[in-house]
Design a protein around this motif. Sequence first.
Motif, short mmCIF file in Angstrom:
data_model
loop_
_atom_site.label_atom_id
_atom_site.label_comp_id
_atom_site.label_asym_id
_atom_site.label_seq_id
_atom_site.Cartn_x
_atom_site.Cartn_y
_atom_site.Cartn_z
N ILE A 64 0.86 -1.18 0.00
CA ILE A 64 0.00 0.00 0.00
C ILE A 64 0.90 1.23 0.00
O ILE A 64 1.79 1.36 0.84
N TYR A 65 0.68 2.10 -0.95
CA TYR A 65 1.45 3.34 -1.03
C TYR A 65 0.79 4.43 -0.19
O TYR A 65 -0.43 4.51 -0.15
N ILE A 66 1.64 5.22 0.45
CA ILE A 66 1.09 6.34 1.23
C ILE A 66 1.49 7.67 0.59
O ILE A 66 2.58 7.81 0.06
N ARG A 67 0.59 8.61 0.67
CA ARG A 67 0.82 9.97 0.15
C ARG A 67 0.53 10.93 1.29
O ARG A 67 -0.56 10.86 1.90
N LEU A 112 8.46 10.40 8.92
CA LEU A 112 7.49 9.31 9.13
C LEU A 112 7.54 8.27 8.02
O LEU A 112 6.92 7.22 8.12
N GLY A 113 8.24 8.56 6.95
CA GLY A 113 8.35 7.58 5.86
C GLY A 113 7.62 7.96 4.58
O GLY A 113 7.60 7.18 3.63
N PHE A 114 7.06 9.15 4.53
CA PHE A 114 6.38 9.55 3.28
C PHE A 114 7.40 9.89 2.20
O PHE A 114 8.38 10.58 2.47
N ARG A 115 7.17 9.41 0.98
CA ARG A 115 8.04 9.75 -0.15
C ARG A 115 7.24 10.37 -1.29
O ARG A 115 7.73 10.51 -2.40
N THR A 116 5.98 10.68 -1.02
CA THR A 116 5.16 11.50 -1.92
C THR A 116 4.44 12.55 -1.09
O THR A 116 3.86 12.20 -0.05
N MET A 307 -4.02 8.19 1.73
CA MET A 307 -3.46 9.55 1.74
C MET A 307 -3.66 10.22 3.09
O MET A 307 -4.52 11.08 3.24
N PRO A 308 -2.85 9.83 4.09
CA PRO A 308 -3.01 10.46 5.41
C PRO A 308 -2.70 11.95 5.36
O PRO A 308 -1.94 12.42 4.52
N ASN A 309 -3.31 12.65 6.29
CA ASN A 309 -3.20 14.10 6.35
C ASN A 309 -1.93 14.54 7.06
O ASN A 309 -1.66 14.12 8.17
N LEU A 310 -1.16 15.39 6.40
CA LEU A 310 0.05 15.94 7.02
C LEU A 310 -0.11 17.42 7.38
O LEU A 310 0.83 18.07 7.81
N SER A 311 -1.29 17.96 7.14
CA SER A 311 -1.50 19.39 7.43
C SER A 311 -1.37 19.62 8.94
O SER A 311 -1.66 18.72 9.73
N SER A 335 -1.98 9.05 13.39
CA SER A 335 -2.91 8.47 12.44
C SER A 335 -2.18 7.48 11.53
O SER A 335 -2.74 6.45 11.15
N LEU A 336 -0.90 7.73 11.22
CA LEU A 336 -0.16 6.77 10.40
C LEU A 336 0.04 5.45 11.13
O LEU A 336 -0.13 4.39 10.55
N SER A 337 0.36 5.53 12.41
CA SER A 337 0.63 4.26 13.09
C SER A 337 -0.65 3.45 13.27
O SER A 337 -0.64 2.23 13.14
#
Length: 367
Positions: A64-67, A112-116, A307-311, A335-337
């Motif tokens: 699963i890709y995360i954005r 946190l590991g996001f690459r997008t 697509m978790p929220n980073l705002s 929320s990511l964990s």
Amino acid sequence: MRNLINKLRREQRLENEEWKQLLEAGKAEREGGAVFSLEENDSLLAYSACQARQVREEIFGKAIYIRGLIEFTSYCKNDCYYCGLRRSNKEAERYRLNQEEILSCCRKGYELGFRTFVLQGGEDGRLDDQWMEQMISRIKNEFSNCALTLSVGERERKTYLQWKNAGADRYLLRHETADSEHYKNLHPKELSLARRLDCLRNLKDLGYQTGCGIMVGSPGQTTEALIKDMEFMKMLQPEMVGIGPFLPQHSTPFAGEKAGTLEETLFLLSLIRLMLPKVLLPATTALGTVREGGREMGILCGANVVMPNLSPADVRKKYLLYDNKICTGDEAAESLSSLKKSMEKIGYEIVTDRGDSPMKKEREKHV
Ligand code: 5AD
């Protein structure tokens, strides 16, 4: 009807008449009270989900890709009838993040590991082409191994080109509906489907990995409109498709309309996976809002992106496209964990990877 699903999987296309039969059968089944269940049952929804899951796993495995979604401006000059950010919504509190604030969201996300990163906003009349160009360069300089997605609506082709040259990789612009009459039901007269589709063609043509998409169950959506959506997506060959249920927002003209359903959204997700096997297909926030666990069900129906929220937490409750949006409070890390855990529970694994479209990799092989 299973034959039609088998045909869609085999040939990745259906005739107009076949789409009609399949979509109508799905509708009849939902009206009969069918719900999504993981146990293999006789429903069309369960069958299409199972086929879609297999296709997704053949191509992407369990990844699963995360954005990381950064909602950087809630100003909007448009007045779409469905959207809480519409300019006539005087209740909406408006905000705009500055470049440092956006970069600090990216830094937090990178850790946190996001690459997008996805820069999303309303159609902010003050969003300047040069400001955006500079923002793109700064992000791409600091995070050279990350992909950058933009989602700021309709712009001139030359602007899209300028941003592409500055390093943007992808662009999300839902077409909302491929039926021009339906488009008019959802938007004021200054907006047109023709212009929307022009933008999408420009984005594709300029080499963006391009995303289109719809709201499921938006007011006035008919089977005919959905068939046009499927045919349009087949033609455009988007790298991404964003779909989620329509959800009413209390201070819009559609406040009293019925929400789109979980089941219909899941059915369409699985049909899109079968039609476009390599597509990047998010299980959207709206899907997680319409039902707890909705995003996990989306994954089980062929979706492969979240697509978790980073705002920043304090602005999240100001970016309210619709009512009851989830994750308006918790920190990105939190929320990511919990997302990781819930995805593991259903046998999938969140990966740290740019997660480019396999269509992009194929294009590059040929040059
Ligand atoms: N319900 C669901 N989705 C919505 N969007 C906007 N308003 C709503 C709503 N009320 C979707 C649109 C837009 C995307 C950013 O959010 O499809 O393209």
